[in-house]
Design an enzyme around this catalytic site. Structure first.
Site, PDB file in Angstrom:
ATOM      1  N   LYS A 153     -10.779  -2.120  -3.845  1.00 18.60           N
ATOM      2  CA  LYS A 153     -11.632  -0.929  -3.883  1.00 18.60           C
ATOM      3  C   LYS A 153     -10.917   0.253  -4.494  1.00 18.60           C
ATOM      4  O   LYS A 153     -11.535   1.112  -5.107  1.00 18.60           O
ATOM      5  CB  LYS A 153     -12.001  -0.521  -2.453  1.00 18.60           C
ATOM      6  CG  LYS A 153     -12.794  -1.505  -1.677  1.00 18.60           C
ATOM      7  CD  LYS A 153     -12.801  -1.013  -0.232  1.00 18.60           C
ATOM      8  CE  LYS A 153     -13.459  -2.006   0.676  1.00 18.60           C
ATOM      9  NZ  LYS A 153     -12.903  -1.936   2.026  1.00 18.60           N
TER      10      LYS A 153
ATOM     11  N   LYS B 299      -4.971  -8.453  -6.795  1.00 18.91           N
ATOM     12  CA  LYS B 299      -6.196  -8.663  -6.021  1.00 18.91           C
ATOM     13  C   LYS B 299      -7.289  -7.670  -6.449  1.00 18.91           C
ATOM     14  O   LYS B 299      -6.989  -6.507  -6.723  1.00 18.91           O
ATOM     15  CB  LYS B 299      -5.799  -8.491  -4.553  1.00 18.91           C
ATOM     16  CG  LYS B 299      -6.875  -8.282  -3.548  1.00 18.91           C
ATOM     17  CD  LYS B 299      -6.256  -8.181  -2.159  1.00 18.91           C
ATOM     18  CE  LYS B 299      -6.345  -6.746  -1.671  1.00 18.91           C
ATOM     19  NZ  LYS B 299      -7.046  -6.540  -0.427  1.00 18.91           N
TER      20      LYS B 299
ATOM     21  N   LYS C 168       0.822  -1.217   0.000  1.00 19.03           N
ATOM     22  CA  LYS C 168       0.000   0.000   0.000  1.00 19.03           C
ATOM     23  C   LYS C 168       0.853   1.264   0.000  1.00 19.03           C
ATOM     24  O   LYS C 168       0.471   2.268  -0.606  1.00 19.03           O
ATOM     25  CB  LYS C 168      -0.959   0.001   1.183  1.00 19.03           C
ATOM     26  CG  LYS C 168      -2.100  -0.985   0.994  1.00 19.03           C
ATOM     27  CD  LYS C 168      -3.305  -0.653   1.829  1.00 19.03           C
ATOM     28  CE  LYS C 168      -4.470  -1.532   1.418  1.00 19.03           C
ATOM     29  NZ  LYS C 168      -5.649  -1.369   2.203  1.00 19.03           N
TER      30      LYS C 168
HETATM   31  N1  AQP Z   1      -9.920  -9.494  -3.545  1.00 18.88           N
HETATM   32  C1  AQP Z   1     -10.284 -10.042  -2.395  1.00 18.88           C
HETATM   33  N2  AQP Z   1     -10.507 -11.377  -2.329  1.00 18.88           N
HETATM   34  C2  AQP Z   1     -10.906 -11.938  -1.152  1.00 18.88           C
HETATM   35  N3  AQP Z   1     -11.117 -11.232  -0.021  1.00 18.88           N
HETATM   36  C3  AQP Z   1     -10.909  -9.909  -0.055  1.00 18.88           C
HETATM   37  N4  AQP Z   1     -11.026  -8.946   0.885  1.00 18.88           N
HETATM   38  C4  AQP Z   1     -10.701  -7.746   0.335  1.00 18.88           C
HETATM   39  N5  AQP Z   1     -10.373  -7.899  -0.957  1.00 18.88           N
HETATM   40  C5  AQP Z   1     -10.487  -9.239  -1.228  1.00 18.88           C
HETATM   41  C6  AQP Z   1     -11.464  -9.188   2.250  1.00 18.88           C
HETATM   42  O1  AQP Z   1     -12.559  -8.344   2.529  1.00 18.88           O
HETATM   43  C7  AQP Z   1     -12.538  -7.995   3.923  1.00 18.88           C
HETATM   44  C8  AQP Z   1     -12.724  -6.526   4.055  1.00 18.88           C
HETATM   45  O2  AQP Z   1     -11.627  -5.869   3.455  1.00 18.88           O
HETATM   46  P1  AQP Z   1     -11.331  -4.385   3.888  1.00 18.88           P
HETATM   47  O3  AQP Z   1     -12.408  -3.521   3.445  1.00 18.88           O
HETATM   48  O4  AQP Z   1     -11.092  -4.312   5.338  1.00 18.88           O
HETATM   49  O5  AQP Z   1      -9.988  -3.969   3.283  1.00 18.88           O
HETATM   50  P2  AQP Z   1      -9.091  -4.300   2.060  1.00 18.88           P
HETATM   51  O6  AQP Z   1      -8.559  -5.668   2.153  1.00 18.88           O
HETATM   52  O7  AQP Z   1      -8.065  -3.254   2.115  1.00 18.88           O
HETATM   53  O8  AQP Z   1     -10.024  -4.117   0.828  1.00 18.88           O
HETATM   54  P3  AQP Z   1      -9.556  -3.741  -0.603  1.00 18.88           P
HETATM   55  O9  AQP Z   1     -10.714  -3.849  -1.478  1.00 18.88           O
HETATM   56  O10 AQP Z   1      -8.373  -4.522  -0.994  1.00 18.88           O
HETATM   57  O11 AQP Z   1      -9.181  -2.228  -0.465  1.00 18.88           O
HETATM   58  P4  AQP Z   1      -7.870  -1.478  -0.957  1.00 18.88           P
HETATM   59  O12 AQP Z   1      -8.127  -1.128  -2.337  1.00 18.88           O
HETATM   60  O13 AQP Z   1      -7.809  -0.277  -0.035  1.00 18.88           O
HETATM   61  O14 AQP Z   1      -6.700  -2.401  -0.789  1.00 18.88           O
HETATM   62  C9  AQP Z   1     -11.235  -8.513   4.497  1.00 18.88           C
HETATM   63  O15 AQP Z   1     -11.479  -9.693   5.236  1.00 18.88           O
HETATM   64  C10 AQP Z   1     -10.399  -8.804   3.283  1.00 18.88           C
HETATM   65  O16 AQP Z   1      -9.518  -9.881   3.510  1.00 18.88           O
END
Ligand code: AQP
Length: 333
Positions: A201, A198, A114
């Site tokens: 968001k 992955k 990140k």
């Molecule tokens: N691509 C993914 N596949 C499986 N699980 C996922 N999670 C996130 N992306 C995937 C799971 O969703 C839960 C909530 O995630 P979060 O909102 O706390 O944060 P994150 O992992 O940072 O989500 P993003 O979408 O990946 O955001 P950015 O773009 O900021 O990096 C968690 O249990 C996570 O494992």
């Protein structure tokens, strides 16, 4: 066996299919089992580790609650609350940051990903984020934490922090060492535009993910444009490992139909992507369209969503405030 479940989702907008299949779908199953006590947290303190627009953040907190409920979490059977409303999270995070070691945090790969090349400019919060996550979990004596595969390392860190606290202060099992609940097969959903990344968001291209607020046309269009390879669909698990985009799409299909990767490969072996994509779009629309419609309906009733948060905060606070008092007592305050 009765489980104490805790998990969180960041209110950073664009909740997507990865969040659903990797985490929220599992929350719903766990919540449906009456034996379990479930706590689902909208982790807004985590969200501000990267810059947020305050107005959007407020909306995203409500949208995350709406997504939980629209996906099937019953607010009567679980505690749904937002993290910043329970002061014990920030307090415990500070105390535990004095227990966690720099060397442990330096190994966290999510910070490296990140923060990217310019890590000098990343917030201190982004770096210490896993300690706050440990505080979230440990305040509720959670026995099990359902998360996507990307959170596995943070869960291990949480276990290390709990063990070190218990050892340092000689308080056997005062902090419950939690177990991760990570689905075996579909724990990481990849981007529709690049099967090595992955689904996320924050990815700029909206075509890279299926949002849980997408409508039928958007879903069909995104699957049509999803990256594939020039070959026919694979015939075996061995063949699929090298074909990341095909593996991701078939994995999504298998997860949505509650099947296995093996069976889904068998179903479409040697077929064209266009034929498979039609079927995939159909199962996606069947699953996501009702969730999307329900999110929109719930968002129109802000009072209802705020009431759920209010009730959840009260319940969460009564658990967390006792635990933080215990922690303070132990450290000598
Ligand atoms: N691509 C993914 N596949 C499986 N699980 C996922 N999670 C996130 N992306 C995937 C799971 O969703 C839960 C909530 O995630 P979060 O909102 O706390 O944060 P994150 O992992 O940072 O989500 P993003 O979408 O990946 O955001 P950015 O773009 O900021 O990096 C968690 O249990 C996570 O494992």
């Amino acid at each position: 066996m009765s489980k104490k479940i805790f998990s969180g989702v960041q209110p950073t907008g664009n909740l997507h299919l990865g969040n659903y299949l990797g985490a929220i779908k599992n929350f719903v199953t766990l919540n449906n089992d009456n034996e379990n006590k479930c706590i689902f947290c909208v982790v807004d303190l985590h969200a501000i580790t990267v810059k947020q627009n305050p107005k959007e953040l407020r909306n995203n907190i409500r949208e995350t609650v709406a997504t939980f409920i629209a996906s099937g979490i019953d607010p009567k059977k679980s505690i749904i609350f937002n993290q910043s409303s329970v002061a014990a999270h920030a307090e415990a995070a500070w105390i535990l940051s004095c227990v966690a070691r720099m060397g442990w945090l330096n190994r966290m790969t999510q910070f490296k990903e990140k923060a990217g090349k310019d890590k000098e400019k990343a917030s201190v919060g982004l770096y210490s984020y896993p300690v706050l996550m440990a505080a979230d979990i440990l305040l509720y004596d959670a026995t099990h934490v359902p998360v996507g595969d990307d959170q596995k390392q943070h869960l291990e860190l949480c276990r290390d922090i709990a063990q070190k606290f218990n050892n340092d202060f000689e308080v056997n099992n005062f902090l419950q060492v939690p177990e991760p609940l990570i689905q075996k097969e579909f724990s990481r959903i990849m981007s529709l535009k690049d099967g090595s990344k992955k689904m996320s968001k924050s990815e700029l291209s909206d075509l890279s993910r299926i949002n849980l607020t997408d409508n039928k046309d958007q879903i069909i269009n995104k699957i049509k444009k999803a990256k594939t390879d020039p070959l026919l669909l694979p015939k075996s698990l061995k063949e699929i490992d090298e074909r990341v985009e095909a593996k991701n799409l078939i994995g999504i299909y298998a997860s949505l139909t509650n099947s296995t990767l093996d069976k889904s490969i068998e179903n479409f072996a040697g077929k064209n992507f266009s034929e498979f994509k039609e079927k995939l779009s159909q199962v996606l629309v069947d699953k996501i369209e009702p969730i999307s419609a329900e999110i929109k309906k719930l968002l129109a009733d802000q009072e209802y969503l705020d009431q759920i948060l209010l009730e959840g905060v009260e319940k969460a606070n009564s658990i967390a405030s006792k635990k933080i008092e215990g922690i303070k007592e132990i450290v000598g305050f």
